[in-house]
Design a protein around this motif. Structure first.
Motif, short mmCIF file in Angstrom:
data_model
loop_
_atom_site.label_atom_id
_atom_site.label_comp_id
_atom_site.label_asym_id
_atom_site.label_seq_id
_atom_site.Cartn_x
_atom_site.Cartn_y
_atom_site.Cartn_z
N TYR A 30 -3.42 -32.04 -12.81
CA TYR A 30 -4.65 -32.32 -12.05
C TYR A 30 -4.34 -32.58 -10.58
O TYR A 30 -4.99 -32.02 -9.69
CB TYR A 30 -5.37 -33.53 -12.66
CG TYR A 30 -6.55 -33.98 -11.85
CD1 TYR A 30 -7.70 -33.20 -11.75
CD2 TYR A 30 -6.53 -35.19 -11.15
CE1 TYR A 30 -8.78 -33.60 -10.99
CE2 TYR A 30 -7.61 -35.60 -10.40
CZ TYR A 30 -8.73 -34.80 -10.31
OH TYR A 30 -9.80 -35.20 -9.56
N VAL A 31 -3.34 -33.42 -10.31
CA VAL A 31 -3.00 -33.73 -8.92
C VAL A 31 -2.49 -32.47 -8.21
O VAL A 31 -2.86 -32.20 -7.05
CB VAL A 31 -1.94 -34.85 -8.87
CG1 VAL A 31 -1.43 -35.04 -7.44
CG2 VAL A 31 -2.54 -36.16 -9.38
N ASN A 75 -4.29 -25.62 -11.81
CA ASN A 75 -3.13 -25.72 -10.92
C ASN A 75 -2.74 -24.33 -10.42
O ASN A 75 -1.74 -23.75 -10.84
CB ASN A 75 -1.96 -26.38 -11.66
CG ASN A 75 -0.76 -26.59 -10.74
OD1 ASN A 75 -0.85 -26.45 -9.53
ND2 ASN A 75 0.38 -26.92 -11.35
N TYR A 112 0.04 -42.14 -4.69
CA TYR A 112 -1.39 -41.88 -4.80
C TYR A 112 -1.95 -42.58 -6.04
O TYR A 112 -1.26 -42.74 -7.05
CB TYR A 112 -1.66 -40.38 -4.93
CG TYR A 112 -1.18 -39.55 -3.76
CD1 TYR A 112 -1.99 -39.30 -2.66
CD2 TYR A 112 0.11 -39.02 -3.76
CE1 TYR A 112 -1.55 -38.54 -1.60
CE2 TYR A 112 0.57 -38.26 -2.69
CZ TYR A 112 -0.26 -38.02 -1.62
OH TYR A 112 0.18 -37.27 -0.55
N ILE A 133 -8.67 -39.01 -5.52
CA ILE A 133 -7.25 -39.32 -5.32
C ILE A 133 -7.14 -40.09 -4.00
O ILE A 133 -7.55 -39.59 -2.95
CB ILE A 133 -6.39 -38.04 -5.27
CG1 ILE A 133 -6.49 -37.29 -6.59
CG2 ILE A 133 -4.94 -38.39 -4.96
CD1 ILE A 133 -5.73 -35.97 -6.60
N TRP A 141 -14.04 -38.01 -9.97
CA TRP A 141 -12.63 -38.30 -9.80
C TRP A 141 -12.24 -38.24 -8.33
O TRP A 141 -12.75 -37.41 -7.57
CB TRP A 141 -11.78 -37.30 -10.59
CG TRP A 141 -11.90 -37.47 -12.07
CD1 TRP A 141 -12.71 -36.77 -12.92
CD2 TRP A 141 -11.20 -38.42 -12.87
NE1 TRP A 141 -12.56 -37.22 -14.20
CE2 TRP A 141 -11.64 -38.23 -14.21
CE3 TRP A 141 -10.26 -39.40 -12.61
CZ2 TRP A 141 -11.15 -39.00 -15.25
CZ3 TRP A 141 -9.77 -40.16 -13.65
CH2 TRP A 141 -10.21 -39.96 -14.95
N ARG A 147 -5.46 -30.32 -7.32
CA ARG A 147 -6.24 -30.85 -6.19
C ARG A 147 -5.52 -30.61 -4.87
O ARG A 147 -6.15 -30.32 -3.85
CB ARG A 147 -6.49 -32.35 -6.40
CG ARG A 147 -7.47 -32.66 -7.51
CD ARG A 147 -8.87 -32.17 -7.18
NE ARG A 147 -9.40 -32.79 -6.00
CZ ARG A 147 -10.09 -33.93 -6.00
NH1 ARG A 147 -10.37 -34.53 -7.15
NH2 ARG A 147 -10.53 -34.46 -4.89
N PHE A 148 -4.21 -30.74 -4.85
CA PHE A 148 -3.45 -30.49 -3.63
C PHE A 148 -3.50 -29.02 -3.23
O PHE A 148 -3.25 -28.68 -2.07
CB PHE A 148 -2.00 -30.92 -3.81
CG PHE A 148 -1.79 -32.42 -3.79
CD1 PHE A 148 -2.83 -33.27 -3.46
CD2 PHE A 148 -0.57 -32.97 -4.10
CE1 PHE A 148 -2.66 -34.64 -3.43
CE2 PHE A 148 -0.39 -34.34 -4.08
CZ PHE A 148 -1.43 -35.18 -3.75
N VAL A 180 -2.24 -35.51 -15.87
CA VAL A 180 -2.41 -36.01 -14.51
C VAL A 180 -1.57 -35.21 -13.52
O VAL A 180 -2.00 -34.98 -12.38
CB VAL A 180 -2.05 -37.52 -14.44
CG1 VAL A 180 -0.58 -37.77 -14.71
CG2 VAL A 180 -2.46 -38.10 -13.09
N SER A 181 -0.37 -34.76 -13.92
CA SER A 181 0.46 -33.98 -13.00
C SER A 181 -0.22 -32.66 -12.65
O SER A 181 -0.24 -32.25 -11.48
CB SER A 181 1.83 -33.71 -13.63
OG SER A 181 2.51 -34.91 -13.89
N SER A 184 4.35 -38.23 -4.96
CA SER A 184 4.63 -36.83 -4.65
C SER A 184 5.05 -36.73 -3.20
O SER A 184 4.34 -37.22 -2.30
CB SER A 184 3.37 -35.98 -4.90
OG SER A 184 3.57 -34.64 -4.50
N VAL A 217 -4.88 -42.10 -8.78
CA VAL A 217 -5.88 -41.21 -9.39
C VAL A 217 -6.88 -42.10 -10.11
O VAL A 217 -6.51 -42.88 -10.99
CB VAL A 217 -5.23 -40.23 -10.37
CG1 VAL A 217 -6.29 -39.33 -10.99
CG2 VAL A 217 -4.17 -39.39 -9.67
#
Length: 320
Positions: A226-227, A238, A184, A197, A195, A230-231, A223-224, A179, A186
């Motif tokens: 989730y990441v 999300n 990264y 990152i 979990w 988190r960001f 996973v997309s 990204s 995961v």
């Protein structure tokens, strides 16, 4: 059919499915069984690993070999490969020079019709992130990816970004993602039972890997998502935790190019609304201020309070 053309057609067929009965290959190529066997031997001499399969009909299977033989691509695959090589400078993997050399090699052997198509697609790659991403070595990415694929516990040293190495980590690696020019990992952290990152450029893998594991389900199932969550400061959803709306005394055409994932609504020649989110109310208020104009807060009340906090803080700074 000329021998070279027939060999290319045979190789193309072998690449489309795992097992090919000899009789079916002969039928598709309109040649005899004996010619099929001779052509298979020629491909083996060129470096292709082709195994004979057992069974009533007998057949052939194209396997991975010990060396890289000549590769066969159709026209669209060649263009896709060339475009990917041109864009490789944004991967942050430190393979820019290798990508340029590979692109030069591919272009040299292209027929003229494909070179013309490629030249028409020439483009300049520009990072979407103004900051320079730290480079991660291909060897680290390969080690992480291998552990993900094998479902083996990954052990590694991890830098916290201040040249300090934390105690060795033990994780169940689930996905390797990229990204904004950064890579990264995961993973499920075995020590923290949660979990995490990890930035791949801060990982130094240890060998050997640990035992195999049964993968856990990624939160939210994707996973997309989730990441991205988190960001944005969220554990599973999300969505920005703080979300507000204002009216900016600027035309929509002025605001829209800099709105990011915000929603802009045209309210006339000199006004527009902007609905956006951030990780905190103060950060959200500050982001609206970047448009350097008068602002009317639509809501919520937390956003009004954040603007008041910023005003008091800036007044104190100006008076100091």
């Amino acid at each position: 059919m000329a021998t070279t053309t027939r060999l290319l057609n045979l190789l193309s067929l072998l690449q489309t499915r795992r097992d090919w009965p000899g009789a079916l290959l002969a039928e598709r190529l309109d040649i005899s069984h004996r010619t099929v066997r001779r052509d298979i031997d020629r491909l083996r001499e060129m470096g292709y690993s082709i195994a004979a399969t057992m069974g009533p009909d007998g057949g052939y299977r194209l396997d991975a070999g010990s060396e890289l033989p000549p590769l066969l691509f159709d026209d669209d695959q060649v263009i896709a490969l060339a475009v990917a090589l041109q864009a490789a400078t944004l991967t942050g993997v430190g393979i820019e020079e290798d990508a340029v050399r590979a692109l030069t090699t591919v272009r040299q052997v292209m027929p003229s019709r494909l070179r013309h198509r490629l030249d028409a697609l020439t483009f300049t790659t520009i990072s979407t992130d103004s900051s320079d991403a730290d480079s991660v070595s291909p060897e680290v990415l390969v080690a992480i990816s291998a552990a993900v694929r094998a479902r083996e516990v990954l052990r590694f040293d991890y830098s916290n970004g201040n040249s300090e190495i934390t105690p060795p980590r033990r994780v169940e690696p689930h996905h390797l993602v990229t990204s904004k020019r950064r890579w990264y990992l995961v993973a499920w952290d075995l020590e923290r039972d949660d979990w995490r990152i990890f930035r791949a450029d801060r990982i130094t893998p240890r060998t050997p890997n640990g035992p195999r594991f049964t993968p856990k389900a990624i939160p939210s199932g994707d996973v997309s998502e989730y990441v991205a969550a988190r960001f944005k400061g969220s554990e599973h959803i999300n969505k920005w935790p703080c979300h507000g709306k204002v009216v900016l005394h600027r035309p929509a055409s002025y605001v829209l190019p800099f709105a990011g994932d915000g929603i802009v609504e045209d309210l006339g020649p000199e006004q527009c609304s902007l609905e956006a989110g951030s990780w905190s109310w103060t950060a959200l208020a500050a982001s609206f201020n970047r448009f350097d104009t008068d602002i009317d807060v639509v809501g919520p009340a937390e956003l009004n309070h954040a603007f008041a906090q910023l005003a008091a803080r800036n007044a104190a700074t100006a008076a100091s």
